[in-house]
Design a protein around this motif. Sequence first.
Motif, PDB file in Angstrom:
ATOM      1  N   LYS A   1       0.841  -1.199   0.000  1.00  0.00           N
ATOM      2  CA  LYS A   1       0.000   0.000   0.000  1.00  0.00           C
ATOM      3  C   LYS A   1       0.876   1.249   0.000  1.00  0.00           C
ATOM      4  O   LYS A   1       0.621   2.198  -0.747  1.00  0.00           O
ATOM      5  CB  LYS A   1      -0.927  -0.004   1.213  1.00  0.00           C
ATOM      6  N   ALA A   2       1.926   1.260   0.807  1.00  0.00           N
ATOM      7  CA  ALA A   2       2.825   2.414   0.872  1.00  0.00           C
ATOM      8  C   ALA A   2       3.610   2.580  -0.426  1.00  0.00           C
ATOM      9  O   ALA A   2       3.730   3.694  -0.947  1.00  0.00           O
ATOM     10  CB  ALA A   2       3.768   2.269   2.055  1.00  0.00           C
ATOM     11  N   LEU A   3       4.155   1.490  -0.952  1.00  0.00           N
ATOM     12  CA  LEU A   3       4.967   1.576  -2.167  1.00  0.00           C
ATOM     13  C   LEU A   3       4.134   1.966  -3.382  1.00  0.00           C
ATOM     14  O   LEU A   3       4.584   2.751  -4.225  1.00  0.00           O
ATOM     15  CB  LEU A   3       5.677   0.237  -2.426  1.00  0.00           C
ATOM     16  N   SER A   4       2.944   1.442  -3.487  1.00  0.00           N
ATOM     17  CA  SER A   4       2.126   1.682  -4.680  1.00  0.00           C
ATOM     18  C   SER A   4       1.561   3.098  -4.745  1.00  0.00           C
ATOM     19  O   SER A   4       1.111   3.534  -5.807  1.00  0.00           O
ATOM     20  CB  SER A   4       1.004   0.653  -4.777  1.00  0.00           C
ATOM     21  N   ASP A   5       1.593   3.833  -3.649  1.00  0.00           N
ATOM     22  CA  ASP A   5       1.146   5.225  -3.653  1.00  0.00           C
ATOM     23  C   ASP A   5       2.311   6.083  -4.152  1.00  0.00           C
ATOM     24  O   ASP A   5       3.047   6.683  -3.364  1.00  0.00           O
ATOM     25  CB  ASP A   5       0.706   5.643  -2.249  1.00  0.00           C
TER      26      ASP A   5
ATOM     27  N   PRO B   1       0.032  -4.445  -9.265  1.00  0.00           N
ATOM     28  CA  PRO B   1      -0.432  -5.010  -7.998  1.00  0.00           C
ATOM     29  C   PRO B   1      -0.251  -6.521  -7.888  1.00  0.00           C
ATOM     30  O   PRO B   1      -0.063  -7.039  -6.784  1.00  0.00           O
ATOM     31  CB  PRO B   1      -1.907  -4.623  -7.927  1.00  0.00           C
ATOM     32  N   GLU B   2      -0.301  -7.236  -9.010  1.00  0.00           N
ATOM     33  CA  GLU B   2      -0.112  -8.696  -8.953  1.00  0.00           C
ATOM     34  C   GLU B   2       1.303  -9.059  -8.518  1.00  0.00           C
ATOM     35  O   GLU B   2       1.499  -9.979  -7.730  1.00  0.00           O
ATOM     36  CB  GLU B   2      -0.430  -9.333 -10.305  1.00  0.00           C
ATOM     37  N   GLN B   3       2.285  -8.347  -9.041  1.00  0.00           N
ATOM     38  CA  GLN B   3       3.685  -8.592  -8.681  1.00  0.00           C
ATOM     39  C   GLN B   3       4.126  -7.728  -7.498  1.00  0.00           C
ATOM     40  O   GLN B   3       5.256  -7.879  -7.027  1.00  0.00           O
ATOM     41  CB  GLN B   3       4.598  -8.308  -9.879  1.00  0.00           C
ATOM     42  N   ARG B   4       3.262  -6.812  -7.072  1.00  0.00           N
ATOM     43  CA  ARG B   4       3.591  -5.825  -6.024  1.00  0.00           C
ATOM     44  C   ARG B   4       4.911  -5.126  -6.369  1.00  0.00           C
ATOM     45  O   ARG B   4       5.843  -5.086  -5.589  1.00  0.00           O
ATOM     46  CB  ARG B   4       3.634  -6.481  -4.642  1.00  0.00           C
ATOM     47  N   ARG B   5       4.927  -4.564  -7.572  1.00  0.00           N
ATOM     48  CA  ARG B   5       6.149  -3.987  -8.131  1.00  0.00           C
ATOM     49  C   ARG B   5       5.861  -2.626  -8.753  1.00  0.00           C
ATOM     50  O   ARG B   5       4.864  -2.459  -9.471  1.00  0.00           O
ATOM     51  CB  ARG B   5       6.697  -4.936  -9.198  1.00  0.00           C
ATOM     52  N   VAL B   6       6.738  -1.672  -8.466  1.00  0.00           N
ATOM     53  CA  VAL B   6       6.689  -0.345  -9.072  1.00  0.00           C
ATOM     54  C   VAL B   6       7.986  -0.167  -9.855  1.00  0.00           C
ATOM     55  O   VAL B   6       9.071  -0.474  -9.347  1.00  0.00           O
ATOM     56  CB  VAL B   6       6.560   0.767  -7.996  1.00  0.00           C
ATOM     57  N   ALA B   7       7.877   0.308 -11.080  1.00  0.00           N
ATOM     58  CA  ALA B   7       9.058   0.580 -11.903  1.00  0.00           C
ATOM     59  C   ALA B   7       8.999   2.036 -12.352  1.00  0.00           C
ATOM     60  O   ALA B   7       7.923   2.566 -12.646  1.00  0.00           O
ATOM     61  CB  ALA B   7       9.103  -0.339 -13.110  1.00  0.00           C
ATOM     62  N   TYR B   8      10.174   2.667 -12.382  1.00  0.00           N
ATOM     63  CA  TYR B   8      10.245   4.056 -12.797  1.00  0.00           C
ATOM     64  C   TYR B   8      11.599   4.341 -13.423  1.00  0.00           C
ATOM     65  O   TYR B   8      12.550   3.580 -13.260  1.00  0.00           O
ATOM     66  CB  TYR B   8       9.977   5.006 -11.621  1.00  0.00           C
ATOM     67  N   SER B   9      11.658   5.462 -14.143  1.00  0.00           N
ATOM     68  CA  SER B   9      12.886   5.868 -14.812  1.00  0.00           C
ATOM     69  C   SER B   9      13.105   7.356 -14.575  1.00  0.00           C
ATOM     70  O   SER B   9      12.201   8.159 -14.815  1.00  0.00           O
ATOM     71  CB  SER B   9      12.758   5.586 -16.311  1.00  0.00           C
ATOM     72  N   ILE B  10      14.288   7.719 -14.096  1.00  0.00           N
ATOM     73  CA  ILE B  10      14.607   9.128 -13.907  1.00  0.00           C
ATOM     74  C   ILE B  10      14.853   9.758 -15.275  1.00  0.00           C
ATOM     75  O   ILE B  10      15.657   9.272 -16.062  1.00  0.00           O
ATOM     76  CB  ILE B  10      15.850   9.302 -13.008  1.00  0.00           C
TER      77      ILE B  10
ATOM     78  N   MET C   1      11.073  -1.522  -7.672  1.00  0.00           N
ATOM     79  CA  MET C   1      10.965  -1.846  -6.252  1.00  0.00           C
ATOM     80  C   MET C   1       9.828  -2.857  -6.138  1.00  0.00           C
ATOM     81  O   MET C   1       8.741  -2.630  -6.674  1.00  0.00           O
ATOM     82  CB  MET C   1      10.667  -0.596  -5.434  1.00  0.00           C
ATOM     83  N   GLN C   2      10.107  -3.961  -5.452  1.00  0.00           N
ATOM     84  CA  GLN C   2       9.116  -5.025  -5.367  1.00  0.00           C
ATOM     85  C   GLN C   2       9.002  -5.505  -3.927  1.00  0.00           C
ATOM     86  O   GLN C   2      10.007  -5.671  -3.232  1.00  0.00           O
ATOM     87  CB  GLN C   2       9.504  -6.187  -6.281  1.00  0.00           C
ATOM     88  N   ILE C   3       7.773  -5.740  -3.502  1.00  0.00           N
ATOM     89  CA  ILE C   3       7.487  -6.283  -2.174  1.00  0.00           C
ATOM     90  C   ILE C   3       7.272  -7.785  -2.314  1.00  0.00           C
ATOM     91  O   ILE C   3       6.486  -8.234  -3.153  1.00  0.00           O
ATOM     92  CB  ILE C   3       6.216  -5.646  -1.577  1.00  0.00           C
ATOM     93  N   LEU C   4       7.980  -8.550  -1.484  1.00  0.00           N
ATOM     94  CA  LEU C   4       7.897 -10.011  -1.507  1.00  0.00           C
ATOM     95  C   LEU C   4       7.668 -10.529  -0.093  1.00  0.00           C
ATOM     96  O   LEU C   4       8.067  -9.884   0.885  1.00  0.00           O
ATOM     97  CB  LEU C   4       9.197 -10.611  -2.047  1.00  0.00           C
TER      98      LEU C   4
END
Length: 132
Positions: free
Chosen positions: A19-23, A62-71, A85-88
């Motif tokens: 919940k914290a990471l996906s925001d 949300p299925e992988q609980r993963r956020v990807a980004y590029s600067i 960043m992924q939550i496992l």
Amino acid sequence: MASITHDFAVEASVDKAWKALSDVGAVNQLITFLGPVTVDGDVRTVDMGEFLIKELIVAVDPEQRRVAYSIKESPYELEHHHSSMQILPAADAADGCRMVWTIDVKPDATADEMAPGVVNAVEAIRKALAGE
């Protein structure tokens, strides 16, 4: 291309951490030394006072609980940046979970420049999710 990877334990449930990471607009609540954050479409801007960091949010899965980004804009001389960043679940089935943060950058020397800030960010994330 150089990579920085941190795989670390977090004292929070998988659901709380996700919940914290996906925001993505509240990344400064996890990495508390970041300045104010705004999100416009798929662009996240972090105001660090002396400079801005602009990131393209590539995926929130949300299925992988993963956020990807590029600067896309920063004080670093980047040819390429991609981060995820992924939550496992915790490896030992204990309370808590793990986060895996992988950053790929070019030129390679940028990884050395970024590494201390990433270590500080990992500690900030741990503390924020543990409620410290």
